[in-house]
Enzyme design. Structure first.
Site, PDB file in Angstrom:
ATOM      1  N   HIS A 174       0.852  -1.207   0.000  1.00 22.37           N
ATOM      2  CA  HIS A 174       0.000   0.000   0.000  1.00 22.37           C
ATOM      3  C   HIS A 174       0.881   1.250   0.000  1.00 22.37           C
ATOM      4  O   HIS A 174       2.037   1.184   0.390  1.00 22.37           O
ATOM      5  CB  HIS A 174      -0.815   0.093   1.299  1.00 22.37           C
ATOM      6  CG  HIS A 174      -1.640  -1.088   1.643  1.00 22.37           C
ATOM      7  ND1 HIS A 174      -3.001  -1.100   1.470  1.00 22.37           N
ATOM      8  CD2 HIS A 174      -1.310  -2.282   2.195  1.00 22.37           C
ATOM      9  CE1 HIS A 174      -3.480  -2.275   1.904  1.00 22.37           C
ATOM     10  NE2 HIS A 174      -2.478  -3.008   2.339  1.00 22.37           N
ATOM     11  N   GLU A 220       2.621  -0.951   4.488  1.00 27.88           N
ATOM     12  CA  GLU A 220       2.297   0.424   4.093  1.00 27.88           C
ATOM     13  C   GLU A 220       3.585   1.171   3.777  1.00 27.88           C
ATOM     14  O   GLU A 220       4.569   1.059   4.510  1.00 27.88           O
ATOM     15  CB  GLU A 220       1.576   1.162   5.238  1.00 27.88           C
ATOM     16  CG  GLU A 220       0.105   0.797   5.407  1.00 27.88           C
ATOM     17  CD  GLU A 220      -0.835   1.490   4.400  1.00 27.88           C
ATOM     18  OE1 GLU A 220      -0.352   2.297   3.576  1.00 27.88           O
ATOM     19  OE2 GLU A 220      -2.036   1.188   4.449  1.00 27.88           O
ATOM     20  N   HIS A 251      -2.647  -3.154  -3.203  1.00 32.75           N
ATOM     21  CA  HIS A 251      -4.034  -2.971  -2.772  1.00 32.75           C
ATOM     22  C   HIS A 251      -4.920  -2.764  -3.999  1.00 32.75           C
ATOM     23  O   HIS A 251      -6.056  -3.236  -4.058  1.00 32.75           O
ATOM     24  CB  HIS A 251      -4.105  -1.756  -1.826  1.00 32.75           C
ATOM     25  CG  HIS A 251      -5.288  -1.764  -0.924  1.00 32.75           C
ATOM     26  ND1 HIS A 251      -5.586  -0.718  -0.084  1.00 32.75           N
ATOM     27  CD2 HIS A 251      -6.240  -2.706  -0.709  1.00 32.75           C
ATOM     28  CE1 HIS A 251      -6.693  -1.024   0.598  1.00 32.75           C
ATOM     29  NE2 HIS A 251      -7.106  -2.216   0.234  1.00 32.75           N
ATOM     30  N   ASP A 273      -3.868   2.363  -4.623  1.00 32.86           N
ATOM     31  CA  ASP A 273      -2.506   2.290  -4.086  1.00 32.86           C
ATOM     32  C   ASP A 273      -1.910   0.893  -4.233  1.00 32.86           C
ATOM     33  O   ASP A 273      -2.640  -0.088  -4.149  1.00 32.86           O
ATOM     34  CB  ASP A 273      -2.495   2.736  -2.604  1.00 32.86           C
ATOM     35  CG  ASP A 273      -3.301   1.818  -1.686  1.00 32.86           C
ATOM     36  OD1 ASP A 273      -4.503   1.613  -1.940  1.00 32.86           O
ATOM     37  OD2 ASP A 273      -2.704   1.288  -0.718  1.00 32.86           O
TER      38      ASP A 273
HETATM   39 ZN   LIG Z   1      -4.160   0.513   0.764  1.00 34.82          ZN
END
Ligand SMILES: [Zn+2]
Length: 241
Positions: free
Chosen positions: A26, A91, A129, A139
């Site tokens: 992400h 992330e 994602h 993303d």
């Molecule tokens: Zn995401």
């Protein structure tokens, strides 16, 4: 690669039957990692990920790999729904409108390699994602270089390249080629909602998701061209046995 331990209330147990089979990447869509901490530390947000890699390349671990972090939400890949159950979420500290920093990419490669080896993850299950929830997520953005991962033995990136790709169709209206393209994207793993030849919102997002990952140079152009098509065929050839 430095790993900093961090805390979040936003996780729960995995079912014993839920083996870890995928990595989901992400971007945070935020200015900095402090903003991510605020969100992950708040129980009201109900979001988290196993790891956050900041712009400087430091890795922050919020959730143990054996627990289920809440990063993917409503998602499907290869006919399986709810990827949180079986994935590790990473992330990346990036606002979505900028390049991903070199130290961040270096740590991502190191971390992903370790995860892939530890859990014996298939190269087809190193995902964004936007692969597993393209109808609502974009993303990581088209600035994210999937080729760099592939160059480091993390996934496959097609080599098919054309000097002047020919436009097959623009991303609006109705086109006879759409059902067969959807069928091919479905074989790769993307969720297909219907096989109509009309470019509705979901179809538009699906084609953009493929371009974002596999043909990012022309991402901003709303066309499906012979290079995108060639790359799609090349991926299928690798996996369609
Ligand atoms: Zn995401």
């Amino acid at each position: 690669m430095k790993i900093i331990q961090a805390k979040t209330p936003n996780f729960n147990s995995r079912k014993p039957s839920n083996k870890i089979t995928s990595v989901i990447i992400h971007h945070t869509q935020l200015k900095n990692s402090e903003q991510v901490y605020k969100i992950f530390e708040s129980s009201a947000s109900k979001v988290s990920s196993h790891y956050l890699i900041d712009r400087g390349g430091d890795v922050h671990q919020f959730v143990d790999e054996n627990k289920k972090a809440w990063h993917a939400g409503v998602s499907t890949w290869g006919g399986v729904d709810g990827l949180n159950d079986t994935s590790i979420g990473i992330e990346l500290d990036n606002n979505g409108e900028e390049e991903f920093s070199a130290p961040l990419m270096k740590s991502l490669i190191e971390l992903t390699k370790a995860i892939v080896i530890k859990h014996n993850i298939d190269e087809r299950l190193i995902l964004g994602h936007s692969d597993i929830a393209y109808w609502r997520k974009v993303d990581p953005s088209h600035y994210f270089c999937w080729k760099t991962l592939a160059d480091n033995s993390l996934g496959f990136f097609p080599t098919h390249s054309e000097k002047s790709p020919k436009t097959i169709f623009k991303l609006n209206g109705t086109h006879v080629q759409i059902p067969s393209i959807k069928e091919k994207l479905g074989k790769i793993g993307y969720k297909i909602f219907d096989y109509s030849s009309k470019i509705d919102q979901k179809t538009y997002s699906l084609l953009k998701a493929f371009k974002r990952r596999y043909d990012p140079k022309t991402y901003n152009e709303d066309v499906w061209d012979s290079q995108s098509q060639g790359r799609l065929e090349e991926i299928l050839k690798r996996y369609d046995k």
